[in-house]
Write an enzyme that holds these catalytic residues in place. Sequence first.
Site, PDB file in Angstrom:
ATOM      1  CG  ASN A 152      -0.228  -0.114   2.507  1.00 43.05           C
ATOM      2  OD1 ASN A 152       1.006  -0.155   2.512  1.00 43.05           O
ATOM      3  ND2 ASN A 152      -0.954  -0.177   3.612  1.00 43.05           N
ATOM      4  CG  ASP A 154       1.817   1.846   4.840  1.00 45.25           C
ATOM      5  OD1 ASP A 154       2.858   1.212   4.502  1.00 45.25           O
ATOM      6  OD2 ASP A 154       0.977   1.388   5.631  1.00 45.25           O
ATOM      7  CG  ASP A 186       6.600  -3.875  16.178  1.00 45.67           C
ATOM      8  OD1 ASP A 186       6.758  -2.634  16.183  1.00 45.67           O
ATOM      9  OD2 ASP A 186       5.501  -4.436  16.372  1.00 45.67           O
ATOM     10  CG  HIS A 307      31.101 -19.705 -36.889  1.00 46.35           C
ATOM     11  ND1 HIS A 307      29.855 -20.288 -36.831  1.00 46.35           N
ATOM     12  CD2 HIS A 307      31.625 -20.058 -38.091  1.00 46.35           C
ATOM     13  CE1 HIS A 307      29.639 -20.973 -37.949  1.00 46.35           C
ATOM     14  NE2 HIS A 307      30.683 -20.846 -38.728  1.00 46.35           N
ATOM     15  CG  ASN A 308      27.986 -18.351 -39.372  1.00 46.28           C
ATOM     16  OD1 ASN A 308      28.885 -18.230 -40.199  1.00 46.28           O
ATOM     17  ND2 ASN A 308      27.184 -19.392 -39.357  1.00 46.28           N
ATOM     18  CD  GLU A 337      32.330 -16.971 -40.822  1.00 44.79           C
ATOM     19  OE1 GLU A 337      32.464 -17.748 -41.784  1.00 44.79           O
ATOM     20  OE2 GLU A 337      31.846 -17.312 -39.729  1.00 44.79           O
ATOM     21  CG  ASP A 339      29.121 -16.513 -44.378  1.00 40.03           C
ATOM     22  OD1 ASP A 339      30.323 -16.519 -44.123  1.00 40.03           O
ATOM     23  OD2 ASP A 339      28.362 -17.482 -44.168  1.00 40.03           O
ATOM     24  CG  HIS A 352      24.242 -19.296 -42.607  1.00 39.17           C
ATOM     25  ND1 HIS A 352      25.623 -19.356 -42.638  1.00 39.17           N
ATOM     26  CD2 HIS A 352      23.832 -20.543 -42.275  1.00 39.17           C
ATOM     27  CE1 HIS A 352      26.021 -20.579 -42.337  1.00 39.17           C
ATOM     28  NE2 HIS A 352      24.960 -21.313 -42.117  1.00 39.17           N
ATOM     29  CD  GLU A 386      31.900 -19.054 -45.793  1.00 39.32           C
ATOM     30  OE1 GLU A 386      30.815 -19.426 -46.282  1.00 39.32           O
ATOM     31  OE2 GLU A 386      32.285 -19.357 -44.660  1.00 39.32           O
ATOM     32  CE  LYS A 435      40.241 -17.109 -42.408  1.00 43.60           C
ATOM     33  NZ  LYS A 435      39.592 -17.330 -43.659  1.00 43.60           N
ATOM     34  CE  LYS A 437      40.676 -19.841 -50.782  1.00 41.14           C
ATOM     35  NZ  LYS A 437      41.641 -20.957 -50.732  1.00 41.14           N
ATOM     36  CB  SER A 515      39.430 -22.164 -42.047  1.00 34.75           C
ATOM     37  OG  SER A 515      39.606 -20.774 -41.929  1.00 34.75           O
ATOM     38  CG  ASP A 700      16.438 -24.013  -8.369  1.00 29.71           C
ATOM     39  OD1 ASP A 700      16.506 -24.597  -7.266  1.00 29.71           O
ATOM     40  OD2 ASP A 700      15.366 -23.581  -8.848  1.00 29.71           O
TER      41      ASP A 700
END
Length: 752
Positions: A152, A154, A186, A307-308, A337, A339, A352, A386, A435, A437, A515, A700
């Site tokens: 409440n 208060d 209290d 990666h990707n 990377e 692509d 991708h 790539e 990186k 060819k 790679s 847990d």
Amino acid sequence: MDLNGTSSKLGLEGDSDLQFLLLGGKLVKVRSKSWKHGRYFKLEEDCQTFSHESKKAFKQNHTFSIEDIESVRKGRQSEGLKKYTDASVEDLCFSIIFKGRKKNLDLMAESPEDLNKWVSSLEKVINNMHNLSNQKKSEHWIFSCIRKADKNGDNMMTLKEVKHFLRQINVEADDSYAADLFKKCDTSNSGTLEGEEIKQFYYMLTHREEVDVIYEKYAQTEGQMSDRDLLNFLLNEQREQATAEDAHRLIEKYEVDETAKQNNCMTKDGFLMYLQQDDGCIFNPAHRSVYQDMNQPLNHYYISSSHNTYLMADQLKGPSSTEAYIKALLKSCRCVELDCWDGANGEPVIYHGHTLTSKVLFKDVIKAIKDYAFKTSQYPVILSLENHCSVEQQKLMARHLVFFLGDALVKKPLGDTMPTNFPSPEALKGKFLIKGKRLNKLDSIFTNNNVIEDGTVSEEDEAAECKENSQKEKPKKSKIKLDKELSDIVIYCKSVHFNSFEHSRENQAFYEMSSFKESKAFNLAETSATAFMHHNMDKLSRIYPAGSRTDSSNYNPVPMWNVGCQIVALNFQTNSKEMHLNQGRFLPNGFCGYILKPEFQRSLSSQFNPNTLTEGSWLKKKIFHVMVISAQQLPKLNKEKQKSIVDPLVKVEIHGVRADNASKETDHIENNGFNPMWNKKFQFDISVPELALVRFLLEDHDTASQNDFIGQYCLPLTSVQNGYRHVPVLNKRGDIISSASLFVHLMLLDAP
């Protein structure tokens, strides 16, 4: 005690920026070209929750925590704002970027002045929250829970509200415990707790009995810890090479009582403050900044690699985004990377290939990389291309790289003569390496024998494997046409196919790198570990996940580091144990994304084999003693179920060479995530400490199914501090859970 006095805890009492946020104001929320709606945003009274109205019927206001914000970006700096707003409103736009996968909040203010006020006010509150001491964060968390329990509003708490509060903070207290605690506090016998009584309730609740025991053992000066007592504790218990000056520095830094400080003493509160801060943390503070030699050749370092990188989720239908690059770079990833495929309108795109993942423009990615590459770390970033593009679009790729990256792009070898090994991370600070060819050898640059036209090369190994996965029959390895301009900016990272270590030794130059898909790499690490390590002494190796991991899961990076592989590419977008290990590996050395490999992985005479340990400089046998003492304020896992309380247990794991791998766990504690106590001792035998990582995992306990993840923390054994230490607790994403911690005693000793 006023439950709403949070502004003073933030150190912003009466601050005009804080008042501005508490008052709030109207902002336009942008979701698409047509969805732009005004919403009223404000900071709640707890100074840690932001809310804005929802227009949906029966919907509560949307809220998010200040702690969930990663950053605030001024201007049209998000994909959404660039796409859905016009450049003319640049000075009205800003974005709130969240940690993890939560969508950005794209907003527009009513005026440029209003925009500046929102951004500066938000940044101030975020920074203040970030800079709060752990003790203050802990208080902050507890008081926000008290506020939630005070139904409440208060500023008083009934017994019923106290019971609700205990559930909020993850304690299942029986009625008699709650009633007993309530009765003790209290003192006015009013049937409610208010003012000083709430303060007393807080102190009784957060009393750390285990810390009292340690303090009282060493506090030998009229019930307090003198500077001499503290030095005694630092030398004998923490095993630090401390001096009287160090003891004075800690008293000056952490003591909260001015009288004690003047008397060169530390009170119990000051001692607890010390234990909860950097000096009392498990992670060696000396390793928080760059402390390793950064002048070794580039291949002498482990390099944090993604990666990707463009994917936000899985590899079949997940979104591609510039945001994914920004998040990886801000986590100190130093190899990303790209692509690259032919896009519409002649502009190359990144996605991708052969899947439903969305596309993002190549030039947008390069711009984002340029803007964010060096915010967390100054050390070089490798762009792993790539390339599936036509020659026409390759020309555009090369021009975008040269135009957007400018002088930061390495376009020729450093120095005036043909190099014989890599430059260092220090020499390449602020630079980008490509990186990919290359049509010819690097020395052609110095012999005026450079190719003047496009040519053909074999495609990247990973591209070939990707094709293999999408076709029934094994396709022939394709030749692709390579544009000369793109070829010419590949300097230190020329992609070549791997045949054998012997072939590489006799035929490959230092800058020619291969790679390896994970199955090939793991096989080589198992059967030819020493040869693999020697290969990595003068060349770079990149490892990438199997194409079959369509869910973007990860492989274990540790065996790859054990044989000296540098570019161990992981799916950064996936919250996994493997990413926790990666975060732990790169935590030291200023979190700069480069870690110097141990000397025995760099020395040509080394015969180290992680699978069959022999005598050598790597063998430094240790005994690692760990005592898991207690935990504090673990998060509730099931926030929907008010009565759901965790039953925590702690696992201590060692990840390193095979002989060192181990895992031990405590019993679980029933119904207590607030202050569970274990006092459980473990012992680990360590053979190669320089390759060992320590991971603490909190779970847990569940009798019916798999245990649930609560939190974890991982770091190299060489960065562990001895003695009584607090261990931070990170969530699955790797972000810190600010109120939670684990308390342990550690001792790394030479084996007899």
